[in-house]
Design a protein around this motif. Sequence first.
Motif, PDB file in Angstrom:
ATOM      1  N   LEU A 150       0.829  -1.204   0.000  1.00  0.00           N
ATOM      2  CA  LEU A 150       0.000   0.000   0.000  1.00  0.00           C
ATOM      3  C   LEU A 150       0.865   1.256   0.000  1.00  0.00           C
ATOM      4  CD1 LEU A 150      -2.782   1.326   0.199  1.00  0.00           C
ATOM      5  CD2 LEU A 150      -2.645   1.095   2.688  1.00  0.00           C
ATOM      6  N   ASN A 151       1.920   1.232   0.833  1.00  0.00           N
ATOM      7  CA  ASN A 151       2.818   2.384   0.861  1.00  0.00           C
ATOM      8  C   ASN A 151       3.523   2.572  -0.470  1.00  0.00           C
ATOM      9  OD1 ASN A 151       2.199   2.985   3.500  1.00  0.00           O
ATOM     10  ND2 ASN A 151       3.830   1.743   4.355  1.00  0.00           N
ATOM     11  N   GLU A 152       3.886   1.439  -1.099  1.00  0.00           N
ATOM     12  CA  GLU A 152       4.523   1.512  -2.409  1.00  0.00           C
ATOM     13  C   GLU A 152       3.591   2.136  -3.435  1.00  0.00           C
ATOM     14  OE1 GLU A 152       7.081   1.035  -5.645  1.00  0.00           O
ATOM     15  OE2 GLU A 152       7.466   0.975  -3.496  1.00  0.00           O
ATOM     16  N   GLN A 153       2.305   1.759  -3.355  1.00  0.00           N
ATOM     17  CA  GLN A 153       1.328   2.329  -4.290  1.00  0.00           C
ATOM     18  C   GLN A 153       1.171   3.826  -4.061  1.00  0.00           C
ATOM     19  OE1 GLN A 153      -2.319   0.117  -3.965  1.00  0.00           O
ATOM     20  NE2 GLN A 153      -1.296  -1.842  -4.312  1.00  0.00           N
ATOM     21  N   SER A 157       2.167   6.566  -6.777  1.00  0.00           N
ATOM     22  CA  SER A 157       1.157   7.514  -7.250  1.00  0.00           C
ATOM     23  C   SER A 157       1.662   8.944  -7.099  1.00  0.00           C
ATOM     24  CB  SER A 157      -0.141   7.325  -6.466  1.00  0.00           C
ATOM     25  OG  SER A 157      -1.092   8.293  -6.845  1.00  0.00           O
ATOM     26  N   LEU A 158       2.264   9.244  -5.947  1.00  0.00           N
ATOM     27  CA  LEU A 158       2.811  10.579  -5.726  1.00  0.00           C
ATOM     28  C   LEU A 158       3.964  10.844  -6.682  1.00  0.00           C
ATOM     29  CD1 LEU A 158       2.939  13.171  -4.017  1.00  0.00           C
ATOM     30  CD2 LEU A 158       4.460  11.962  -2.448  1.00  0.00           C
ATOM     31  N   PHE A 159       4.798   9.828  -6.862  1.00  0.00           N
ATOM     32  CA  PHE A 159       5.969   9.954  -7.733  1.00  0.00           C
ATOM     33  C   PHE A 159       5.543  10.240  -9.173  1.00  0.00           C
ATOM     34  CE2 PHE A 159       9.364   8.303 -10.410  1.00  0.00           C
ATOM     35  CZ  PHE A 159      10.515   8.736  -9.772  1.00  0.00           C
ATOM     36  N   GLU A 160       4.613   9.428  -9.683  1.00  0.00           N
ATOM     37  CA  GLU A 160       4.224   9.541 -11.088  1.00  0.00           C
ATOM     38  C   GLU A 160       3.400  10.788 -11.371  1.00  0.00           C
ATOM     39  OE1 GLU A 160       5.303   7.910 -13.495  1.00  0.00           O
ATOM     40  OE2 GLU A 160       6.248   6.165 -12.557  1.00  0.00           O
ATOM     41  N   ASN A 161       2.593  11.214 -10.405  1.00  0.00           N
ATOM     42  CA  ASN A 161       1.654  12.308 -10.664  1.00  0.00           C
ATOM     43  C   ASN A 161       2.128  13.661 -10.153  1.00  0.00           C
ATOM     44  OD1 ASN A 161      -0.700  10.753 -11.825  1.00  0.00           O
ATOM     45  ND2 ASN A 161      -0.436   9.677  -9.893  1.00  0.00           N
ATOM     46  N   HIS A 162       3.338  13.712  -9.629  1.00  0.00           N
ATOM     47  CA  HIS A 162       3.849  14.993  -9.150  1.00  0.00           C
ATOM     48  C   HIS A 162       4.016  15.947 -10.334  1.00  0.00           C
ATOM     49  CE1 HIS A 162       6.232  17.926  -6.974  1.00  0.00           C
ATOM     50  NE2 HIS A 162       5.990  17.267  -5.846  1.00  0.00           N
ATOM     51  N   VAL A 176      18.041   6.049 -11.692  1.00  0.00           N
ATOM     52  CA  VAL A 176      17.414   4.766 -11.353  1.00  0.00           C
ATOM     53  C   VAL A 176      15.951   4.778 -11.776  1.00  0.00           C
ATOM     54  CG1 VAL A 176      16.810   3.188  -9.482  1.00  0.00           C
ATOM     55  CG2 VAL A 176      18.988   4.421  -9.430  1.00  0.00           C
ATOM     56  N   ASP A 177      15.293   5.922 -11.606  1.00  0.00           N
ATOM     57  CA  ASP A 177      13.877   6.053 -11.964  1.00  0.00           C
ATOM     58  C   ASP A 177      13.560   7.536 -12.098  1.00  0.00           C
ATOM     59  OD1 ASP A 177      11.322   5.387 -12.583  1.00  0.00           O
ATOM     60  OD2 ASP A 177      10.768   4.611 -10.595  1.00  0.00           O
ATOM     61  N   CYS A 178      12.511   7.832 -12.844  1.00  0.00           N
ATOM     62  CA  CYS A 178      12.063   9.211 -12.984  1.00  0.00           C
ATOM     63  C   CYS A 178      10.605   9.208 -13.406  1.00  0.00           C
ATOM     64  CB  CYS A 178      12.920   9.977 -13.990  1.00  0.00           C
ATOM     65  SG  CYS A 178      12.737   9.407 -15.697  1.00  0.00           S
ATOM     66  N   ASN A 179       9.933  10.351 -13.256  1.00  0.00           N
ATOM     67  CA  ASN A 179       8.534  10.435 -13.670  1.00  0.00           C
ATOM     68  C   ASN A 179       8.424  11.081 -15.047  1.00  0.00           C
ATOM     69  OD1 ASN A 179       9.037  13.090 -13.113  1.00  0.00           O
ATOM     70  ND2 ASN A 179       7.332  13.389 -11.696  1.00  0.00           N
ATOM     71  N   ASP A 180       7.195  11.104 -15.570  1.00  0.00           N
ATOM     72  CA  ASP A 180       6.978  11.654 -16.910  1.00  0.00           C
ATOM     73  C   ASP A 180       7.280  13.145 -16.966  1.00  0.00           C
ATOM     74  OD1 ASP A 180       6.235   9.194 -17.871  1.00  0.00           O
ATOM     75  OD2 ASP A 180       4.080   9.514 -17.539  1.00  0.00           O
ATOM     76  N   SER A 181       7.111  13.842 -15.834  1.00  0.00           N
ATOM     77  CA  SER A 181       7.370  15.283 -15.813  1.00  0.00           C
ATOM     78  C   SER A 181       8.825  15.582 -16.168  1.00  0.00           C
ATOM     79  CB  SER A 181       7.037  15.858 -14.440  1.00  0.00           C
ATOM     80  OG  SER A 181       5.660  15.750 -14.166  1.00  0.00           O
TER      81      SER A 181
END
Length: 666
Positions: A150-153, A157-162, A176-181
């Motif tokens: 749940l915490n990962e989700q 969600s915060l990571f991807e939608n920021h 290592v990872d990044c969002n679409d922004s």
Amino acid sequence: MKISAFFSRQKEDSMESANLPSLSINDKKVYEALFNNHIDLTFILDRDGTILNINEATSKTTGYSKKDMIGESFIPFVVEEYLDTSMELFNRVLKGKTQNSIFAIKAKSGDPILVNCITIPITDEGEVVGAIGISKNITEEENLKKELDLNEQKYRSLFENHPDAVYLLGLDGAFVDCNDSLCRFLGYSREELAYSFHSLVAEEYLDYTNECFAKAAEGSPQNYNSVGIHKNGQRVAVNITNIPMMMDGKIVGVFGIAKDITRSRAQEEALHKVQDSLVHAQKMANIGSWDYDYEANEAYWSLQMYKIFGMNPHAEFKASYETYLEFIHPSDRMRFISIFQQAIKNRKSFSIEYKIIRMDDEVRIVHQQSDILLKPSGEISRIIGTIHDITERRYAEKKLVESEKQFRNIYNNLDVAIWSIDILEPRVLFCSKGVENIFGYPASYFEECIEQLMNAIYPEDFLAIKNEFKQMKQGKTVKKQCRIFHSTGEIRWIEASIIPIIEEGQFLRIDGITTDITEQKRNQEVMNHLAHHDYLTDLPNRRKFDEELKLLIEECPSFAILYLDLDRFKHINDTLGHTIGDELLIEVANRLRTHSNQQMFISRMAGDEFSVLLKEPEDLDDAIKAGWSIGKPSRSLTLYRTMNFMSPPASESASTQRTAMTLIPF
């Protein structure tokens, strides 16, 4: 061969085959010690699935004693939804195959225990004679896994939608990872951003950016301005926040947020905006920030800090360690000094909650969060932190606790009963103390056994409630009146408001409020009786007569109406008075009752007028005969002033009765 003997023989064979010296202790005791002291749930079954032995861990985890389980089949101890799988796995073990599976067993408390079980066949001369199982309790692990998922989700969600560019860098600086922004921000795809950030930074800012990244990788959060290079070659001014990522106490990477400040304003304006926003945010949240120079013993306070402490920010004031201690409430001062000195000694961040006394002598409650910043030499450079005024929140929490106590007090002292029933098990989850006032039984009486609640409800009314289940399954609240058996044996009336609880389409439970309406019912009966009966003679009145007549017209094939009145009744009232007239009417009513039968309905219409409904007479003669039989005893009544009824002397007042009759159908 017995399984215990088999273990002994297997041990001997194993030692012989390995050319090991024989043990100096009994082999069986070795196995028993291993079995009984194993930290996981361990059990032995025979071919029929009967439990032959369990270890201490099994008893401790499930709550069952050895006496409860040994000699019983394992089937009742398996949660129903896992039973088929467990039986299938056990059959495979009986075929000589070791099985590993996850299923749930029942604790004595009724709670499910999730276990990871390995079941090993026990063979003797090639024949499976039973099985030994070792089960690891993974209930907490599974719950933790769900919580982590749940915490990962939430994080994802915060990571991807920021709205800003968010990224995660390894300690080598590679993405290592990044969002679409971030991809939109710099014009690169995720695949193209699989390398180090160095190629994305303008050359003149690269050293400074590397320095800030290195500090973040060493554990010091960084916020700085830099310039990135878009894929199309354009320069992009960014404000970057880098935060060390910790795992198991070690820094494993750097978490970053990059905000494009090119389009909005110049770097200086952006900085002012951030500062203004911070001041506003601190004001809104009533949070002040400070920066303490440890060597100079001097602190910078934000504007909100002055407001929290009730001070004029323009007044002469040197914020130091000693002056700050004077603001701390005497009851908390020594505790603050102890925690502060311990943090200095350990070079660790700290947080503390305490009371302060403002300049206007008002006592407030604050929460302090502090970080210690070190020099490269390891010496303390600065201590930064925030002060959050939580007075209103703490007072609100205190009021909430008090309100909760008040609610609990009201809940336990209400005349109504509040209850909840689990439909799936089924069982009574809880009852308020009000149930004792209504049923005469304590709440625990019904919580222990739901059948006792069912038995307390009047059988016909219980069936009526069950018929409402269709409505409840549709989520509709049902209000029902029914009778119950009080503990004294008295039949009482209750009214229950039943609220169905449905989650994800499944009918889980019903909650309800029950009120004792026995007195209300009695009052209704009295009011109904008064509304349909004559107050003087207690015979049914004209309203009741009309209702019975309507019912006979609808349902009865034939009936007769007899109309009776008293001759000279007015004369009796005028000469002897209304009290004597009332006595006469009462006597007539009593005689009519005495000489009536179940086929007759007698009522007083008004004054000296009475009516009789005769159900289903055979013919007119039968109706006349019935009318004569009921009228004869009162056909000649003499009323003496001594209020005795007998044959009339000529000198006294007397009353006779006249009777008219209608037969329906004619």
